[in-house]
Design a protein around this motif. Structure first.
Motif, PDB file in Angstrom:
ATOM      1  N   THR A   1     -71.905-124.334  -2.155  1.00 27.18           N
ATOM      2  CA  THR A   1     -71.579-124.402  -3.595  1.00 27.18           C
ATOM      3  C   THR A   1     -71.743-122.738  -4.109  1.00 27.18           C
ATOM      4  O   THR A   1     -72.382-122.133  -3.160  1.00 27.18           O
ATOM      5  N   LYS A   2     -71.632-122.698  -5.242  1.00 25.56           N
ATOM      6  CA  LYS A   2     -71.953-121.338  -5.803  1.00 25.56           C
ATOM      7  C   LYS A   2     -73.401-120.988  -5.469  1.00 25.56           C
ATOM      8  O   LYS A   2     -73.522-119.607  -5.319  1.00 25.56           O
ATOM      9  N   ARG A   3     -74.085-121.894  -5.846  1.00 24.52           N
ATOM     10  CA  ARG A   3     -75.741-121.820  -5.519  1.00 24.52           C
ATOM     11  C   ARG A   3     -76.127-121.569  -4.162  1.00 24.52           C
ATOM     12  O   ARG A   3     -76.977-120.933  -3.784  1.00 24.52           O
ATOM     13  N   ASN A   4     -75.318-122.405  -3.499  1.00 23.01           N
ATOM     14  CA  ASN A   4     -75.903-122.711  -1.907  1.00 23.01           C
ATOM     15  C   ASN A   4     -75.068-122.092  -1.100  1.00 23.01           C
ATOM     16  O   ASN A   4     -74.032-122.650  -0.595  1.00 23.01           O
ATOM     17  N   ARG A   5     -75.309-120.774  -0.729  1.00 20.18           N
ATOM     18  CA  ARG A   5     -74.397-120.110   0.152  1.00 20.18           C
ATOM     19  C   ARG A   5     -74.678-120.272   1.679  1.00 20.18           C
ATOM     20  O   ARG A   5     -75.934-120.591   1.808  1.00 20.18           O
ATOM     21  N   PRO A   6     -73.593-120.253   2.436  1.00 21.68           N
ATOM     22  CA  PRO A   6     -73.949-120.555   3.877  1.00 21.68           C
ATOM     23  C   PRO A   6     -74.564-119.370   4.444  1.00 21.68           C
ATOM     24  O   PRO A   6     -74.638-118.183   3.868  1.00 21.68           O
ATOM     25  N   ASN A   7     -75.313-119.479   5.556  1.00 17.16           N
ATOM     26  CA  ASN A   7     -75.980-118.574   6.041  1.00 17.16           C
ATOM     27  C   ASN A   7     -75.276-117.895   7.078  1.00 17.16           C
ATOM     28  O   ASN A   7     -75.529-118.199   8.176  1.00 17.16           O
ATOM     29  N   VAL A   8     -74.494-116.789   6.899  1.00 16.82           N
ATOM     30  CA  VAL A   8     -73.482-116.266   7.878  1.00 16.82           C
ATOM     31  C   VAL A   8     -73.897-114.890   7.925  1.00 16.82           C
ATOM     32  O   VAL A   8     -74.012-114.064   6.705  1.00 16.82           O
ATOM     33  N   GLN A   9     -74.311-114.171   8.702  1.00 14.35           N
ATOM     34  CA  GLN A   9     -74.329-112.742   8.871  1.00 14.35           C
ATOM     35  C   GLN A   9     -73.511-111.990   9.616  1.00 14.35           C
ATOM     36  O   GLN A   9     -72.501-112.708  10.414  1.00 14.35           O
ATOM     37  N   VAL A  10     -73.284-110.792   9.544  1.00  8.17           N
ATOM     38  CA  VAL A  10     -72.080-110.046  10.295  1.00  8.17           C
ATOM     39  C   VAL A  10     -72.611-110.107  11.775  1.00  8.17           C
ATOM     40  O   VAL A  10     -73.538-109.972  12.339  1.00  8.17           O
ATOM     41  N   GLY A  11     -71.678-110.333  12.483  1.00  9.11           N
ATOM     42  CA  GLY A  11     -71.735-110.516  13.887  1.00  9.11           C
ATOM     43  C   GLY A  11     -71.705-111.949  14.412  1.00  9.11           C
ATOM     44  O   GLY A  11     -72.030-112.386  15.676  1.00  9.11           O
ATOM     45  N   ASP A  12     -72.010-112.725  13.425  1.00  9.23           N
ATOM     46  CA  ASP A  12     -72.001-114.135  13.814  1.00  9.23           C
ATOM     47  C   ASP A  12     -70.655-114.791  14.321  1.00  9.23           C
ATOM     48  O   ASP A  12     -69.581-114.403  13.926  1.00  9.23           O
ATOM     49  N   LEU A  13     -70.579-115.645  15.460  1.00 11.76           N
ATOM     50  CA  LEU A  13     -69.462-116.315  15.547  1.00 11.76           C
ATOM     51  C   LEU A  13     -69.184-117.705  14.724  1.00 11.76           C
ATOM     52  O   LEU A  13     -70.117-118.354  14.412  1.00 11.76           O
ATOM     53  N   VAL A  14     -68.137-117.724  14.340  1.00 13.66           N
ATOM     54  CA  VAL A  14     -67.775-119.043  13.573  1.00 13.66           C
ATOM     55  C   VAL A  14     -66.396-119.753  14.310  1.00 13.66           C
ATOM     56  O   VAL A  14     -65.422-119.123  14.891  1.00 13.66           O
ATOM     57  N   PHE A  15     -66.384-121.106  14.101  1.00 13.49           N
ATOM     58  CA  PHE A  15     -65.289-121.756  14.676  1.00 13.49           C
ATOM     59  C   PHE A  15     -64.500-122.423  13.397  1.00 13.49           C
ATOM     60  O   PHE A  15     -65.090-123.212  12.536  1.00 13.49           O
ATOM     61  N   ALA A  16     -63.365-121.944  13.358  1.00  9.16           N
ATOM     62  CA  ALA A  16     -62.697-122.198  12.260  1.00  9.16           C
ATOM     63  C   ALA A  16     -61.061-122.653  12.482  1.00  9.16           C
ATOM     64  O   ALA A  16     -60.805-122.375  13.506  1.00  9.16           O
ATOM     65  N   GLN A  17     -60.208-123.227  11.368  1.00 14.56           N
ATOM     66  CA  GLN A  17     -59.223-123.235  11.493  1.00 14.56           C
ATOM     67  C   GLN A  17     -58.347-122.583  10.268  1.00 14.56           C
ATOM     68  O   GLN A  17     -58.722-122.425   9.252  1.00 14.56           O
ATOM     69  N   PHE A  18     -57.209-122.295  10.855  1.00 14.09           N
ATOM     70  CA  PHE A  18     -56.184-121.435   9.932  1.00 14.09           C
ATOM     71  C   PHE A  18     -55.600-122.356   8.859  1.00 14.09           C
ATOM     72  O   PHE A  18     -54.994-123.530   8.946  1.00 14.09           O
ATOM     73  N   VAL A  19     -55.547-121.960   7.542  1.00 15.16           N
ATOM     74  CA  VAL A  19     -55.097-122.634   6.560  1.00 15.16           C
ATOM     75  C   VAL A  19     -53.893-121.895   6.158  1.00 15.16           C
ATOM     76  O   VAL A  19     -52.958-122.602   5.462  1.00 15.16           O
TER      77      VAL A  19
END
Lengths: 246, 169
Positions: free
Chosen positions: B42-60
């Protein structure tokens, strides 16, 4: 175009693997990758494969007026091109720092070590000397371009034959390869550069880093030596301090 | 690699600008990933993602006219295996064909791999695979195996796997 960025987990994994003395392709700390040298059809054309790194060197010559400060010596000109074929990070404009650094190192290694006898390149003192031009092109970058480039340059120089010249009084005739056999260059010794990559502030050391290891390294030490156990040039980059034992 | 809607890929976060992460997936431009597109964000609860991290995601969004967009949740708002990952482990690049062969429903390549030793694999359709096994040595073996069995036929591959099993490095 920019190169793929190095992710954090790759960096961590590589450093961890190095601490356990393991390299990505199963080599030991002091192992080199397989070197393959092929010569082309022309004299002075040489391809060097160092694992996946591939470079090509071509030597050519022409008669020019010598420099005023050295009227008895021939001229050697080195040029190393980082082509975009080698890696998406290299662009066509030659300004990049890496290209300047590699060029300087190649020049120092081959010119200052006096491996070629430049006085034998003189035809008419003060008027005509041979200018030998060595062009090195990188075809694929998988780490350690400097070593591959130095091997390619010195192999191409050994392979090269320059046309024979005849001097009658003031006039100079250059014989074509059909009239008289071309002459090889006189080479005193063959300097070859060896690269050492340092990690973790000098605690770990690897020879012949591949491309991923190069991205993670702290510093690089390039030493050019010949087989008579003389050091021709040393260059250290990356700002790490080394103790004498290392 | 050319992105297609619905495909899951492994991307590397290159920049954080405002509410959006820029992710490199090996294509011609970088994709954008909103910070709200994670499970439970949510706007308050941001995910913990740093530059250089790997993400597994899908294209929308993935067509040739617009900048591609990635999300880490599926249609119903659940993560379903996507998100940030990769604490220890190695990322390798293989051909797109090998990736599709691995992800096919009854692939014998995967069956062969399962018999070797226990490991974790994250397979992205952009040709990137993340591997982790029990030890560094095993991870390296697995990575080299995957890269080399790309160009082997099935019998050659099975022979190689058998040799590894017997060798048990």
């Amino acid at each position: 175009m920019k190169d793929t960025p190095l992710s954090n987990c790759e960096r961590d994994f590589l450093l961890k693997a190095i601490e356990e003395k393991k390299r990505l392709d199963g080599r030991q700390t002091y192992d080199y990758r397989k070197i393959k040298i092929t010569f082309g059809t022309d004299y002075g054309c040489c391809f060097v494969d160092l694992g996946q790194t591939r470079v090509m060197a071509q030597v050519s010559c022409e008669l020019v007026a010598p420099k005023e400060s050295r009227p008895n010596e021939g001229i050697m000109f080195f040029n190393l091109e980082l082509s975009p074929m080698a890696s998406p990070a290299f662009e066509q404009g030659r300004q990049s720092e890496l290209s300047v650094k590699l060029n300087r190192q190649l020049e120092r290694c081959l010119r200052n070590s006096k491996c070629i006898d430049t006085e034998s390149l003189c035809v008419v003192s003060g008027e005509k000397v041979w200018q030998i031009r060595v062009d090195v092109h990188t075809l694929n970058n998988d780490g350690n371009l400097m070593d591959a480039a130095s091997i390619a340059a010195i192999s191409a120089l050994c392979h090269f034959r320059r046309p024979d010249v005849g001097i009658q009084g003031e006039s100079v005739t250059v014989y074509s390869p059909e009239e008289r056999d071309p002459i090889p260059l006189s080479i005193y010794h063959m300097p070859i550069s060896v690269s050492f990559a340092f990690f973790q502030q000098g605690t770990y050391l690897l020879v012949d880093p591949c491309e991923r290891e190069e991205r993670v390294m702290d510093g690089l030490l390039m030493i050019a030596m010949n087989k008579h156990r003389e050091i021709c040039s040393i260059q250290s980059s990356g700002g790490i301090m080394l103790l004498k034992e290392q | 690699y050319v992105p297609a809607k619905g495909e899951t890929v492994i991307g590397i976060v290159t920049a954080k600008s405002g509410d959006v992460f820029k992710v490199d997936y090996g294509g011609s431009e970088q994709a954008s990933l909103s910070y709200l597109a994670f499970e439970g964000a949510t706007k308050r609860n941001r995910p913990n993602v740093q530059v250089g991290d790997l993400v597994f995601a899908q294209f929308v969004v993935a067509n040739k006219d617009m900048e591609p967009e990635l999300v880490c949740i599926d249609g119903s708002g659940r993560a379903n295996g996507m998100g940030v990952f990769g604490a220890a482990g190695l990322l390798i690049k293989v051909s797109l064909g090998l990736v599709r062969r691995l992800l096919a429903p009854h692939s014998d390549l995967r069956a062969d791999l399962e018999q070797l030793f226990p490991c974790e694999l994250v397979v992205g359709m952009n040709g990137r695979i993340w591997v982790r096994a029990a030890s560094v040595q095993q991870t390296l073996i697995l990575a080299n195996l995957l890269q080399s069995c790309d160009t082997m036929t099935a019998p050659q591959r099975q022979q190689l796997f058998r040799r590894i099993q017997l060798g048990a490095l």
